[in-house]
Design a protein around this motif. Structure first.
Motif, mmCIF file in Angstrom:
data_model
loop_
_atom_site.group_PDB
_atom_site.id
_atom_site.type_symbol
_atom_site.label_atom_id
_atom_site.label_comp_id
_atom_site.label_asym_id
_atom_site.label_seq_id
_atom_site.Cartn_x
_atom_site.Cartn_y
_atom_site.Cartn_z
ATOM 1 N N GLN A 184 4.818 4.698 -3.620
ATOM 2 C CA GLN A 184 4.801 3.246 -3.828
ATOM 3 C C GLN A 184 6.216 2.793 -4.202
ATOM 4 O O GLN A 184 7.050 2.667 -3.321
ATOM 5 N N LYS B 194 0.857 -1.190 0.000
ATOM 6 C CA LYS B 194 0.000 0.000 0.000
ATOM 7 C C LYS B 194 0.888 1.233 0.000
ATOM 8 O O LYS B 194 2.099 1.146 0.238
ATOM 9 N N ALA B 195 0.291 2.376 -0.259
ATOM 10 C CA ALA B 195 1.026 3.637 -0.281
ATOM 11 C C ALA B 195 1.560 3.950 1.113
ATOM 12 O O ALA B 195 0.990 3.527 2.119
ATOM 13 N N ASN C 267 1.101 11.543 0.352
ATOM 14 C CA ASN C 267 1.147 10.229 1.003
ATOM 15 C C ASN C 267 0.732 9.076 0.094
ATOM 16 O O ASN C 267 0.043 8.156 0.529
ATOM 17 N N THR C 268 1.159 9.126 -1.171
ATOM 18 C CA THR C 268 0.817 8.055 -2.126
ATOM 19 C C THR C 268 2.072 7.406 -2.718
ATOM 20 O O THR C 268 2.058 6.932 -3.850
ATOM 21 N N SER D 271 4.916 10.269 -6.920
ATOM 22 C CA SER D 271 3.606 9.974 -6.329
ATOM 23 C C SER D 271 2.536 10.718 -7.104
ATOM 24 O O SER D 271 2.831 11.525 -7.974
ATOM 25 N N ASN D 272 1.286 10.431 -6.771
ATOM 26 C CA ASN D 272 0.193 11.143 -7.441
ATOM 27 C C ASN D 272 -0.649 11.912 -6.440
ATOM 28 O O ASN D 272 -1.841 12.028 -6.579
#
Length: 164
Positions: free
Chosen positions: A98, A69-70, A95-96, A91-92
């Protein structure tokens, strides 16, 4: 702490900021150690801006962290996109993080406090220059000829050293 990313255009040696960014570095090192990045292409290459890799699908939309998960951003006032060769999590949104990461081709202050800086290039500026020079597809900035991660050498792993 450092790693060398071996590409078909040459090597990129990266110093990692494990104390300032423990999550990003733990994730990156574990992915490196498991050969996760082997065969990944640099799917985005924007001259004067950055080059991006770390998605095994090659689409720029995939990739997973070691936790499945992120994970959270790790920002620091001392870690900035202030020079060529800064390594950050792609990231996108907040807190994303990966598995994808990018390396800057120049200072990019607009990225500060938006993307986790977890390393810097300490050797291989000639390889970074070769990557930047590669022709790309206009609309997608995808290199016309694939630039491939052939493997990663971990030179020292403080995360693994703590576990023993």
């Amino acid at each position: 702490m450092s790693v060398t990313i071996h590409t078909d255009l040459g090597d990129l040696k990266i110093e990692l900021f494990c104390e300032q960014c423990p999550l990003a570095c733990e994730n990156f090192l574990a992915l490196c150690a498991s050969d996760y990045y082997n065969g990944c292409i640099f799917h985005r290459n924007i001259k004067g801006f950055l080059t991006q890799t770390g998605d095994p699908s090659g689409s720029g939309k995939g990739g997973q962290s070691i936790w499945g998960k992120a994970f959270d951003d790790e920002f620091s006032d001392t870690l900035k996109h202030s020079v060529r060769g800064v390594v950050s999590m792609a990231s996108n949104g907040p807190n994303t993080n990966q598995s994808q990461f990018f390396i800057t081709f120049d200072k990019q202050p607009q990225l500060d406090m938006k993307y986790t800086v977890f390393g810097k290039l300490i050797d291989g500026m000639d390889t970074l220059e070769e990557i930047e020079k590669q022709p790309v597809t206009e609309k997608t900035y995808r290199p016309v000829n694939d630039i491939i991660v052939q493997g990663v050498t971990i030179h020292a792993n403080p995360v693994a050293d703590r576990a023993t």
